[in-house]
Design a protein around this motif. Structure first.
Motif, PDB file in Angstrom:
ATOM      1  N   MET A   1       0.850  -1.186   0.000  1.00 47.35           N
ATOM      2  CA  MET A   1       0.000   0.000   0.000  1.00 47.35           C
ATOM      3  C   MET A   1       0.888   1.240   0.000  1.00 47.35           C
ATOM      4  O   MET A   1       1.879   1.311   0.726  1.00 47.35           O
ATOM      5  N   ILE A   2       0.560   2.207  -0.856  1.00 50.47           N
ATOM      6  CA  ILE A   2       1.300   3.469  -0.937  1.00 50.47           C
ATOM      7  C   ILE A   2       0.298   4.616  -0.917  1.00 50.47           C
ATOM      8  O   ILE A   2      -0.623   4.640  -1.732  1.00 50.47           O
ATOM      9  N   PRO A   3       0.465   5.569   0.004  1.00 49.52           N
ATOM     10  CA  PRO A   3       1.483   5.624   1.056  1.00 49.52           C
ATOM     11  C   PRO A   3       1.220   4.621   2.173  1.00 49.52           C
ATOM     12  O   PRO A   3       0.091   4.195   2.367  1.00 49.52           O
ATOM     13  N   ARG A   4       2.292   4.286   2.896  1.00 48.30           N
ATOM     14  CA  ARG A   4       2.208   3.300   3.958  1.00 48.30           C
ATOM     15  C   ARG A   4       1.329   3.805   5.094  1.00 48.30           C
ATOM     16  O   ARG A   4       1.496   4.927   5.581  1.00 48.30           O
ATOM     17  N   PRO A   5       0.352   3.006   5.535  1.00 47.28           N
ATOM     18  CA  PRO A   5      -0.473   3.435   6.667  1.00 47.28           C
ATOM     19  C   PRO A   5       0.310   3.393   7.969  1.00 47.28           C
ATOM     20  O   PRO A   5       1.323   2.696   8.103  1.00 47.28           O
ATOM     21  N   GLU A   6      -0.189   4.114   8.938  1.00 47.29           N
ATOM     22  CA  GLU A   6       0.480   4.203  10.236  1.00 47.29           C
ATOM     23  C   GLU A   6       0.517   2.849  10.937  1.00 47.29           C
ATOM     24  O   GLU A   6       1.533   2.462  11.521  1.00 47.29           O
ATOM     25  N   LEU A   7      -0.603   2.121  10.890  1.00 46.56           N
ATOM     26  CA  LEU A   7      -0.665   0.811  11.532  1.00 46.56           C
ATOM     27  C   LEU A   7      -1.574  -0.087  10.707  1.00 46.56           C
ATOM     28  O   LEU A   7      -2.724   0.257  10.440  1.00 46.56           O
ATOM     29  N   LEU A   8      -1.052  -1.240  10.297  1.00 48.66           N
ATOM     30  CA  LEU A   8      -1.831  -2.216   9.533  1.00 48.66           C
ATOM     31  C   LEU A   8      -1.701  -3.567  10.214  1.00 48.66           C
ATOM     32  O   LEU A   8      -0.581  -4.055  10.440  1.00 48.66           O
ATOM     33  N   THR A   9      -2.840  -4.155  10.533  1.00 46.00           N
ATOM     34  CA  THR A   9      -2.873  -5.449  11.202  1.00 46.00           C
ATOM     35  C   THR A   9      -3.704  -6.414  10.378  1.00 46.00           C
ATOM     36  O   THR A   9      -4.860  -6.119  10.032  1.00 46.00           O
ATOM     37  N   ASP A  10      -3.121  -7.570  10.041  1.00 40.17           N
ATOM     38  CA  ASP A  10      -3.869  -8.595   9.310  1.00 40.17           C
ATOM     39  C   ASP A  10      -4.847  -9.289  10.256  1.00 40.17           C
ATOM     40  O   ASP A  10      -4.528  -9.591  11.409  1.00 40.17           O
ATOM     41  N   LEU A  11      -6.059  -9.533   9.732  1.00 35.53           N
ATOM     42  CA  LEU A  11      -7.087 -10.234  10.492  1.00 35.53           C
ATOM     43  C   LEU A  11      -7.483 -11.504   9.756  1.00 35.53           C
ATOM     44  O   LEU A  11      -7.267 -11.634   8.538  1.00 35.53           O
ATOM     45  N   SER A  12      -8.058 -12.439  10.470  1.00 35.93           N
ATOM     46  CA  SER A  12      -8.555 -13.649   9.818  1.00 35.93           C
ATOM     47  C   SER A  12      -9.815 -13.308   9.024  1.00 35.93           C
ATOM     48  O   SER A  12     -10.501 -12.324   9.286  1.00 35.93           O
ATOM     49  N   GLY A  13     -10.108 -14.137   8.054  1.00 33.62           N
ATOM     50  CA  GLY A  13     -11.316 -13.945   7.271  1.00 33.62           C
ATOM     51  C   GLY A  13     -11.104 -12.972   6.122  1.00 33.62           C
ATOM     52  O   GLY A  13     -10.065 -12.323   5.989  1.00 33.62           O
ATOM     53  N   SER A  14     -12.104 -12.878   5.269  1.00 38.07           N
ATOM     54  CA  SER A  14     -12.071 -11.977   4.130  1.00 38.07           C
ATOM     55  C   SER A  14     -13.504 -11.670   3.735  1.00 38.07           C
ATOM     56  O   SER A  14     -14.463 -12.220   4.292  1.00 38.07           O
ATOM     57  N   PHE A  15     -13.629 -10.795   2.745  1.00 39.44           N
ATOM     58  CA  PHE A  15     -14.961 -10.368   2.331  1.00 39.44           C
ATOM     59  C   PHE A  15     -14.970 -10.206   0.817  1.00 39.44           C
ATOM     60  O   PHE A  15     -13.996  -9.713   0.231  1.00 39.44           O
ATOM     61  N   GLU A  16     -16.050 -10.600   0.185  1.00 36.16           N
ATOM     62  CA  GLU A  16     -16.181 -10.459  -1.264  1.00 36.16           C
ATOM     63  C   GLU A  16     -16.970  -9.175  -1.552  1.00 36.16           C
ATOM     64  O   GLU A  16     -18.146  -9.050  -1.189  1.00 36.16           O
ATOM     65  N   LEU A  17     -16.294  -8.217  -2.189  1.00 37.97           N
ATOM     66  CA  LEU A  17     -16.913  -6.927  -2.489  1.00 37.97           C
ATOM     67  C   LEU A  17     -17.293  -6.892  -3.959  1.00 37.97           C
ATOM     68  O   LEU A  17     -16.429  -7.007  -4.837  1.00 37.97           O
ATOM     69  N   ALA A  18     -18.567  -6.730  -4.223  1.00 36.68           N
ATOM     70  CA  ALA A  18     -19.071  -6.780  -5.593  1.00 36.68           C
ATOM     71  C   ALA A  18     -19.442  -5.392  -6.085  1.00 36.68           C
ATOM     72  O   ALA A  18     -19.826  -4.508  -5.304  1.00 36.68           O
ATOM     73  N   SER A  19     -19.325  -5.196  -7.378  1.00 36.09           N
ATOM     74  CA  SER A  19     -19.811  -3.972  -7.998  1.00 36.09           C
ATOM     75  C   SER A  19     -21.298  -3.835  -7.711  1.00 36.09           C
ATOM     76  O   SER A  19     -22.053  -4.799  -7.784  1.00 36.09           O
ATOM     77  N   GLY A  20     -21.716  -2.623  -7.336  1.00 36.47           N
ATOM     78  CA  GLY A  20     -23.110  -2.402  -6.979  1.00 36.47           C
ATOM     79  C   GLY A  20     -23.400  -2.625  -5.518  1.00 36.47           C
ATOM     80  O   GLY A  20     -24.564  -2.559  -5.101  1.00 36.47           O
ATOM     81  N   ALA A  21     -22.388  -2.891  -4.691  1.00 36.93           N
ATOM     82  CA  ALA A  21     -22.582  -3.077  -3.254  1.00 36.93           C
ATOM     83  C   ALA A  21     -23.140  -1.801  -2.628  1.00 36.93           C
ATOM     84  O   ALA A  21     -23.007  -0.704  -3.177  1.00 36.93           O
ATOM     85  N   THR A  22     -23.743  -1.933  -1.474  1.00 31.49           N
ATOM     86  CA  THR A  22     -24.331  -0.781  -0.805  1.00 31.49           C
ATOM     87  C   THR A  22     -23.386  -0.226   0.247  1.00 31.49           C
ATOM     88  O   THR A  22     -22.590  -0.945   0.848  1.00 31.49           O
TER      89      THR A  22
END
Length: 530
Positions: free
Chosen positions: A1-22
């Protein structure tokens, strides 16, 4: 990621983001604008939930992605916008292309982020070569993607005036074009292309540019560079000059002796122009008034100007220049805007306390401005002049000198630990400059700015680029490819980017910096006391 965020923490799980999402909650318009390709729809509850936390700074945010969706908490509209930009960078590169019905996985992550500097800028010289409105709007989009938030437009110089004026119409009718352009640098004989060049922004264009930028959390900083660099102005209105003699829009590069008169009619002219600019752009918290590379010989040689200086109780033409810039800054303050100047204006003395100083000649003079109580935006030639080549290779296209690399920009420290805490606190931002004597078209703008502006964004937002910047930049270039940015490859230019052979006589950075150090030292030795 650019620019680098101040704090980034990986979490378990993921999410599917679709075009047209609310998207739901506060500030959802900023999120939708930052993710135009996803065609997000407003809703009472959605896959992306946005809310405001006034305990955070205006540009700060927290982004959390989990199996149930995306949550954004932001201090203000800018924070929500930047959170959405970070969310976009979590998606595949294909999300930067126009598509319909697409769906992308978003990894589980928590990002807590806020910028290091409030002023994260790019400067574009549209006076030497003009770039139409469409290119300015595209640059704003690219800046927003990188969380850059100040676009400094250099609107006037000896080679052209770039703004419609209804009060002084000869400015756009006469001063906006020149019959030819110099094509040789650092050598004789001088050659010209014999091709007319010109263009200007209408006040309606400026209104659109200002609104477009504000929607994307970018502030336009217009520059009317005075009292020097005045050939184009005096081509239209020679009576405003120190000599009153006719002048042509300059067709060559370098410093001209053309200078505006400091007498009241000039101040009236400039305040009217400021009113037009501010009225067109809308919210305009800063106006740059230049003050650089001024040749004061014509002031010293004018009996009328000398008499006026004496009537003001001023001892020298340097004092008169300081008074003139202070008068303009006062006029801007009356209109709700802060003046910004190049560092020569600080060296001349007499600035309003709220005037921002851009130390292009190096951070030594920047430190002196900070110690004197001025806010400083770091703009030194090295490493923030992007009209310099990125290597000394003969493959590089025309440049003023060599070489300022991506690594040089990434290593820049705008507020060094060697400064006092008070001096460091006065550094409000960082800005790169692209002067366009050798940048004739939009493709060359892309080549000069990117990916060095990626490193600038990192330094301006995160304060340093020590954490895996090279690897993140390699990944980031895929996003630029998807958008269609014609950046300079890290390994060197493509064959079609080698527009002209490297010319003998080009200067290198070390020689330039030695000359600038000498200039700064000479100026300091003659500077009046503050």
């Amino acid at each position: 990621m650019i620019p680098r965020p101040e704090l980034l923490t990986d979490l378990s799980g993921s999410f599917e983001l679709a075009s047209g999402a609310t998207v739901s909650g506060d500030l959802l318009d900023a999120v939708r604008l930052a993710l135009p390709g996803l065609d997000l729809r407003p809703g009472d509850s959605g896959e992306i939930d946005v809310r405001r936390d006034r305990g955070l700074g205006e540009e700060a945010y927290r982004l959390t992605v989990g199996s149930r969706g995306v949550e954004i908490v932001a201090g203000g509209r800018a924070g929500a916008f930047y959170a959405a930009q970070s969310l976009h960078q979590l998606l595949p590169h294909a999300s930067y292309r126009f598509s319909t019905g697409a769906s992308w996985p978003v990894p589980g992550v928590r990002i807590d982020d806020a910028p290091r500097f409030a002023w994260r800028g790019l400067h574009l010289d549209v006076a030497r070569h003009f770039f139409p409105k469409r290119e300015i709007l595209r640059l704003i989009d690219l800046m927003a993607m990188h969380k850059l938030n100040r676009l400094h437009l250099h609107l006037v110089d000896d080679q052209g005036w770039r703004v419609e004026s209804r009060a002084y119409p000869l400015l756009h009718e006469v001063s906006s074009h020149r019959p030819r352009t110099m094509t040789t640098f650092h050598r004789e004989p001088v050659a010209y292309d014999e091709v007319p060049h010109g263009g200007y922004y209408t006040l309606d264009d400026l209104a659109e540019i200002g609104a477009y930028a504000r929607a994307r959390c970018v502030t336009i900083v217009p520059e009317i560079d005075v009292p020097g660099h005045a050939s184009a102005i005096l081509a239209a209105y020679p009576a405003l000059g120190a000599t009153g003699e006719p002048c042509d829009v300059l067709d060559r590069w370098g410093i001209s002796p053309a200078i505006l008169s400091p007498l009241p009619p000039t101040v009236e002219f400039l305040t009217t122009v400021f009113d037009e600019l501010i009225g067109a752009l809308g919210e305009t918290p800063y106006v740059h008034i230049g003050g650089d590379e001024v040749v004061l010989d014509h002031w010293a040689g004018s009996a009328e100007i000398s008499a006026y200086r004496d009537s003001l109780g001023l001892a020298s033409v340097n004092d008169l220049q300081a008074w003139f810039l202070r008068r303009l800054a006062d006029a801007l303050a009356e209109r709700g805007a802060r003046a910004v100047v190049w560092d020569e204006a600080f060296v001349s003395g007499g600035l309003r306390e709220d005037t921002l100083v851009m130390p292009w000649r190096g951070m030594g003079v920047g430190r002196r401005a900070a110690a004197a109580g001025h806010d400083v935006v770091a703009t030194p030639v090295f490493p923030l002049y992007f009209d310099y080549a990125e290597s000394a290779s003969a493959d590089e296209p025309m440049a003023i000198g060599e070489a300022i690399t991506v690594a040089d920009v990434a290593a820049f420290d705008a507020a060094p630990d060697s400064w006092t805490d008070e001096e460091r606190a006065r550094v409000v931002g960082v800005q790169a400059q692209l002067w366009t004597e050798r940048v004739p078209d939009a493709r060359t703008v892309d080549y000069r700015l990117w990916p060095r502006a990626c490193a600038l964004a990192e330094v301006a937002w995160a304060g340093s680029s020590s954490d895996g910047f090279t690897g993140r930049l390699d990944e980031h270039l895929g996003r630029l490819d998807a958008i269609g940015v014609e950046y300079r490859p890290l390994a060197g230019p493509h064959p079609w980017q080698r527009r002209r052979p490297h010319r003998p006589g080009v200067v290198n950075v070390s020689n330039v910096m030695a000359r600038i150090d000498a200039m700064t030292h000479d100026a300091e030795s003659t500077r009046p006391s503050l």
